[in-house]
Design a protein around this motif. Structure first.
Motif, PDB file in Angstrom:
ATOM      1  N   ASP A 103       0.810  -1.219   0.000  1.00  0.00           N
ATOM      2  CA  ASP A 103       0.000   0.000   0.000  1.00  0.00           C
ATOM      3  C   ASP A 103       0.847   1.274   0.000  1.00  0.00           C
ATOM      4  O   ASP A 103       0.332   2.363   0.221  1.00  0.00           O
ATOM      5  CB  ASP A 103      -0.980  -0.004   1.180  1.00  0.00           C
ATOM      6  N   ALA A 104       2.128   1.155  -0.291  1.00  0.00           N
ATOM      7  CA  ALA A 104       3.007   2.329  -0.317  1.00  0.00           C
ATOM      8  C   ALA A 104       2.620   3.249  -1.479  1.00  0.00           C
ATOM      9  O   ALA A 104       2.608   2.827  -2.629  1.00  0.00           O
ATOM     10  CB  ALA A 104       4.462   1.903  -0.439  1.00  0.00           C
ATOM     11  N   GLU A 105       2.303   4.467  -1.158  1.00  0.00           N
ATOM     12  CA  GLU A 105       1.836   5.453  -2.133  1.00  0.00           C
ATOM     13  C   GLU A 105       2.860   5.685  -3.244  1.00  0.00           C
ATOM     14  O   GLU A 105       3.995   6.050  -2.990  1.00  0.00           O
ATOM     15  CB  GLU A 105       1.583   6.772  -1.393  1.00  0.00           C
ATOM     16  N   ASP A 138       4.097   2.927  -9.289  1.00  0.00           N
ATOM     17  CA  ASP A 138       3.601   3.680 -10.448  1.00  0.00           C
ATOM     18  C   ASP A 138       4.337   3.334 -11.736  1.00  0.00           C
ATOM     19  O   ASP A 138       3.764   3.391 -12.824  1.00  0.00           O
ATOM     20  CB  ASP A 138       3.691   5.192 -10.199  1.00  0.00           C
ATOM     21  N   ALA A 139       5.618   3.000 -11.638  1.00  0.00           N
ATOM     22  CA  ALA A 139       6.423   2.683 -12.830  1.00  0.00           C
ATOM     23  C   ALA A 139       6.143   1.276 -13.357  1.00  0.00           C
ATOM     24  O   ALA A 139       6.715   0.872 -14.363  1.00  0.00           O
ATOM     25  CB  ALA A 139       7.909   2.833 -12.511  1.00  0.00           C
ATOM     26  N   PHE A 140       5.248   0.547 -12.684  1.00  0.00           N
ATOM     27  CA  PHE A 140       4.987  -0.842 -13.056  1.00  0.00           C
ATOM     28  C   PHE A 140       3.500  -1.100 -13.270  1.00  0.00           C
ATOM     29  O   PHE A 140       2.903  -1.946 -12.601  1.00  0.00           O
ATOM     30  CB  PHE A 140       5.533  -1.778 -11.960  1.00  0.00           C
ATOM     31  N   PRO A 141       2.896  -0.377 -14.209  1.00  0.00           N
ATOM     32  CA  PRO A 141       1.457  -0.572 -14.437  1.00  0.00           C
ATOM     33  C   PRO A 141       1.195  -2.003 -14.896  1.00  0.00           C
ATOM     34  O   PRO A 141       1.951  -2.561 -15.689  1.00  0.00           O
ATOM     35  CB  PRO A 141       1.128   0.437 -15.547  1.00  0.00           C
ATOM     36  N   GLY A 142       0.161  -2.588 -14.343  1.00  0.00           N
ATOM     37  CA  GLY A 142      -0.205  -3.944 -14.747  1.00  0.00           C
ATOM     38  C   GLY A 142       0.535  -5.039 -14.008  1.00  0.00           C
ATOM     39  O   GLY A 142       0.192  -6.210 -14.145  1.00  0.00           O
TER      40      GLY A 142
END
Length: 129
Positions: free
Chosen positions: A91-93, A97-101
């Motif tokens: 759950d780290a905000e 993000d760099a790993f969509p999917g």
């Protein structure tokens, strides 16, 4: 006999908690993995982890012995190697993000949940017919 989704595959497990690593190794073998490589520290990958026999898929903790695995994960992504994160940092905000999917499985997890996510990742990156 039922289908073994990891049949013949070489799986990388990056996990520094020995009991978890052993459990995940056994899960992979139970699902047909031919070879399982356990790495508890980034140094365990060697200077060129992509030389020699390739990994078919990987399961990564976000930190190994206090070091981030995200740069290695980015290299896996670039090379088209399917992987999932299995971590206590799910759950780290913004961390992923760099790993969509890419699936992020939160610790503690059920083995079936982890394997299902890995099998989905492999299916997503498999070449079409």
């Amino acid at each position: 006999m039922h289908h073994l989704p990891l049949a013949g595959m070489r799986i990388l497990i990056m996990e520094d908690e020995v009991l978890i690593a052993m459990d995940v190794e056994q899960l992979c073998r139970d699902h047909g993995a031919a070879e399982v490589v356990l790495v508890a520290k980034l140094e365990g990958l060697g200077s060129d982890p992509f030389s020699g026999r390739a990994f078919h898929a990987a399961i990564l903790d976000v930190t190994l012995a206090g070091q981030s695995t995200l740069a290695f994960a980015a290299e896996l992504l670039k090379r088209g190697v399917p992987f999932v994160f299995a971590t206590g940092y799910a759950d780290a905000e913004g961390l992923f993000d760099a790993f969509p999917g890419v699936a992020v499985i939160d610790k503690p997890y059920a083995g079936g949940t982890l394997m299902a996510a890995l099998v989905r990742a492999i299916a997503r990156t498999a070449p079409g017919p």
